[in-house]
Write a protein that holds these residues in place. Structure first.
Motif, PDB file in Angstrom:
ATOM      1  N   TYR A  99       0.820  -1.211   0.000  1.00 55.53           N
ATOM      2  CA  TYR A  99       0.000   0.000   0.000  1.00 55.53           C
ATOM      3  C   TYR A  99       0.858   1.266   0.000  1.00 55.53           C
ATOM      4  CZ  TYR A  99      -3.247   3.528   1.829  1.00 55.53           C
ATOM      5  OH  TYR A  99      -3.987   4.673   2.024  1.00 55.53           O
ATOM      6  N   LYS A 100       1.892   1.287   0.812  1.00 59.33           N
ATOM      7  CA  LYS A 100       2.690   2.509   0.953  1.00 59.33           C
ATOM      8  C   LYS A 100       3.470   2.858  -0.307  1.00 59.33           C
ATOM      9  CE  LYS A 100       6.754   0.585   3.309  1.00 59.33           C
ATOM     10  NZ  LYS A 100       7.466   0.542   4.582  1.00 59.33           N
ATOM     11  N   ARG A 101       3.643   1.891  -1.202  1.00 53.22           N
ATOM     12  CA  ARG A 101       4.339   2.180  -2.458  1.00 53.22           C
ATOM     13  C   ARG A 101       3.420   1.987  -3.667  1.00 53.22           C
ATOM     14  NH1 ARG A 101       5.950  -2.596  -4.672  1.00 53.22           N
ATOM     15  NH2 ARG A 101       6.164  -4.367  -3.286  1.00 53.22           N
ATOM     16  N   HIS A 102       2.118   2.014  -3.394  1.00 55.00           N
ATOM     17  CA  HIS A 102       1.106   1.933  -4.456  1.00 55.00           C
ATOM     18  C   HIS A 102       1.271   0.662  -5.286  1.00 55.00           C
ATOM     19  CE1 HIS A 102       0.162   6.024  -3.343  1.00 55.00           C
ATOM     20  NE2 HIS A 102       1.440   6.326  -3.490  1.00 55.00           N
ATOM     21  N   GLY A 103       1.518  -0.454  -4.605  1.00 51.84           N
ATOM     22  CA  GLY A 103       1.761  -1.717  -5.300  1.00 51.84           C
ATOM     23  C   GLY A 103       0.788  -2.824  -4.945  1.00 51.84           C
ATOM     24  N   LEU A 104      -0.440  -2.474  -4.639  1.00 48.02           N
ATOM     25  CA  LEU A 104      -1.403  -3.505  -4.229  1.00 48.02           C
ATOM     26  C   LEU A 104      -1.690  -4.517  -5.336  1.00 48.02           C
ATOM     27  CD1 LEU A 104      -3.791  -1.399  -2.006  1.00 48.02           C
ATOM     28  CD2 LEU A 104      -2.322  -3.280  -1.261  1.00 48.02           C
ATOM     29  N   SER A 105      -1.496  -4.142  -6.596  1.00 48.87           N
ATOM     30  CA  SER A 105      -1.690  -5.111  -7.689  1.00 48.87           C
ATOM     31  C   SER A 105      -0.689  -6.265  -7.544  1.00 48.87           C
ATOM     32  CB  SER A 105      -1.544  -4.440  -9.051  1.00 48.87           C
ATOM     33  OG  SER A 105      -0.265  -3.867  -9.189  1.00 48.87           O
ATOM     34  N   GLU A 106       0.500  -5.975  -7.022  1.00 44.10           N
ATOM     35  CA  GLU A 106       1.492  -7.026  -6.778  1.00 44.10           C
ATOM     36  C   GLU A 106       1.025  -7.976  -5.684  1.00 44.10           C
ATOM     37  OE1 GLU A 106       5.501  -5.485  -6.161  1.00 44.10           O
ATOM     38  OE2 GLU A 106       4.853  -3.680  -7.254  1.00 44.10           O
ATOM     39  N   LEU A 107       0.425  -7.428  -4.639  1.00 42.33           N
ATOM     40  CA  LEU A 107      -0.099  -8.276  -3.564  1.00 42.33           C
ATOM     41  C   LEU A 107      -1.167  -9.217  -4.115  1.00 42.33           C
ATOM     42  CD1 LEU A 107      -0.431  -9.150  -0.603  1.00 42.33           C
ATOM     43  CD2 LEU A 107      -1.928  -7.169  -0.277  1.00 42.33           C
ATOM     44  N   VAL A 108      -2.055  -8.699  -4.926  1.00 41.64           N
ATOM     45  CA  VAL A 108      -3.106  -9.528  -5.514  1.00 41.64           C
ATOM     46  C   VAL A 108      -2.486 -10.602  -6.406  1.00 41.64           C
ATOM     47  CG1 VAL A 108      -5.096  -9.530  -7.072  1.00 41.64           C
ATOM     48  CG2 VAL A 108      -4.860  -7.736  -5.347  1.00 41.64           C
ATOM     49  N   ALA A 109      -1.489 -10.225  -7.213  1.00 38.62           N
ATOM     50  CA  ALA A 109      -0.849 -11.165  -8.134  1.00 38.62           C
ATOM     51  C   ALA A 109      -0.087 -12.275  -7.413  1.00 38.62           C
ATOM     52  CB  ALA A 109       0.099 -10.424  -9.076  1.00 38.62           C
ATOM     53  N   THR A 110       0.400 -11.981  -6.196  1.00 39.35           N
ATOM     54  CA  THR A 110       1.173 -12.987  -5.461  1.00 39.35           C
ATOM     55  C   THR A 110       0.334 -13.798  -4.483  1.00 39.35           C
ATOM     56  OG1 THR A 110       1.817 -11.378  -3.766  1.00 39.35           O
ATOM     57  CG2 THR A 110       3.316 -11.663  -5.626  1.00 39.35           C
ATOM     58  N   GLY A 111      -0.975 -13.652  -4.552  1.00 39.49           N
ATOM     59  CA  GLY A 111      -1.827 -14.482  -3.715  1.00 39.49           C
ATOM     60  C   GLY A 111      -2.730 -13.723  -2.781  1.00 39.49           C
ATOM     61  N   GLY A 112      -2.503 -12.451  -2.608  1.00 39.29           N
ATOM     62  CA  GLY A 112      -3.411 -11.633  -1.807  1.00 39.29           C
ATOM     63  C   GLY A 112      -3.346 -11.914  -0.317  1.00 39.29           C
ATOM     64  N   LEU A 113      -4.467 -11.717   0.315  1.00 36.48           N
ATOM     65  CA  LEU A 113      -4.570 -11.873   1.767  1.00 36.48           C
ATOM     66  C   LEU A 113      -4.875 -13.304   2.153  1.00 36.48           C
ATOM     67  CD1 LEU A 113      -6.798  -8.785   2.683  1.00 36.48           C
ATOM     68  CD2 LEU A 113      -4.316  -8.962   2.818  1.00 36.48           C
ATOM     69  N   ALA A 114      -4.552 -13.630   3.371  1.00 37.61           N
ATOM     70  CA  ALA A 114      -4.896 -14.941   3.916  1.00 37.61           C
ATOM     71  C   ALA A 114      -6.252 -14.875   4.617  1.00 37.61           C
ATOM     72  CB  ALA A 114      -3.806 -15.408   4.881  1.00 37.61           C
ATOM     73  N   MET A 115      -7.093 -13.956   4.180  1.00 36.17           N
ATOM     74  CA  MET A 115      -8.435 -13.829   4.748  1.00 36.17           C
ATOM     75  C   MET A 115      -9.395 -13.451   3.633  1.00 36.17           C
ATOM     76  SD  MET A 115      -8.256 -10.194   6.903  1.00 36.17           S
ATOM     77  CE  MET A 115      -6.942 -10.733   7.975  1.00 36.17           C
ATOM     78  N   SER A 116     -10.663 -13.683   3.876  1.00 45.97           N
ATOM     79  CA  SER A 116     -11.687 -13.381   2.884  1.00 45.97           C
ATOM     80  C   SER A 116     -11.970 -11.881   2.840  1.00 45.97           C
ATOM     81  CB  SER A 116     -12.980 -14.128   3.230  1.00 45.97           C
ATOM     82  OG  SER A 116     -13.583 -13.531   4.369  1.00 45.97           O
ATOM     83  N   PRO A 117     -12.625 -11.433   1.777  1.00 46.96           N
ATOM     84  CA  PRO A 117     -13.049 -10.034   1.739  1.00 46.96           C
ATOM     85  C   PRO A 117     -13.901  -9.660   2.955  1.00 46.96           C
ATOM     86  CG  PRO A 117     -13.295 -10.999  -0.424  1.00 46.96           C
ATOM     87  CD  PRO A 117     -12.938 -12.117   0.524  1.00 46.96           C
ATOM     88  N   ASP A 118     -14.808 -10.536   3.343  1.00 47.26           N
ATOM     89  CA  ASP A 118     -15.652 -10.251   4.511  1.00 47.26           C
ATOM     90  C   ASP A 118     -14.827 -10.103   5.781  1.00 47.26           C
ATOM     91  OD1 ASP A 118     -18.008 -10.165   3.064  1.00 47.26           O
ATOM     92  OD2 ASP A 118     -18.549 -12.246   3.491  1.00 47.26           O
TER      93      ASP A 118
END
Length: 137
Positions: A99-118
């Protein structure tokens, strides 16, 4: 009467949480970038509202914390904040570096969060509810 800075920050954080809820994809296995971006905004502004309520000023938040949500959480802990939700630190630790480097697309591409959207929304909502109580005192 003009709202206080902390009330304004909290109001903006809440609006980003509404948008995150709107773009959430409950059927998706991962949190998408629009949800993560809005959750990040809500977390950042919620924590900054808390810091302002505890004595920080706007310049300190902008210069010292910037968009580093993990740093904001650390600074909040230094002024006595204890998160009500047990997953807040994990959510922030995962999102903040991207987030701090405007790279959230990378987080999504590498598997995202270990939790659901909810779950991400519930954690964020918990933080804002907790800050709202603190700010309204």
């Amino acid at each position: 009467m003009k709202p206080t800075l902390q009330a304004h920050l909290l109001e903006r954080a809440a609006s980003f949480l509404v948008m995150a809820d709107y773009v959430a994809e409950p059927e998706a296995r991962l949190c998408g970038e629009p949800l993560l971006q809005n959750v990040g905004y809500a977390l950042e502004l919620g924590l900054k509202a808390l810091l302002v309520e505890r004595g920080w000023d706007d310049d300190s938040c902008r210069i010292e914390v910037r968009h580093d949500i993990a740093k904001a959480l650390g600074e909040a802990a230094k002024v006595g904040f204890v998160p009500a939700h047990p997953d807040l630190a994990a959510l922030i630790a995962t999102i903040s570096p991207y987030y701090k480097r405007h790279g959230l697309s990378e987080l999504v591409a590498t598997g995202g969060l270990a939790m659901s959207p909810d779950q991400a929304l519930a954690v964020t909502r918990s933080l804002l509810d907790q800050v709202r109580v603190s700010v309204s005192r």
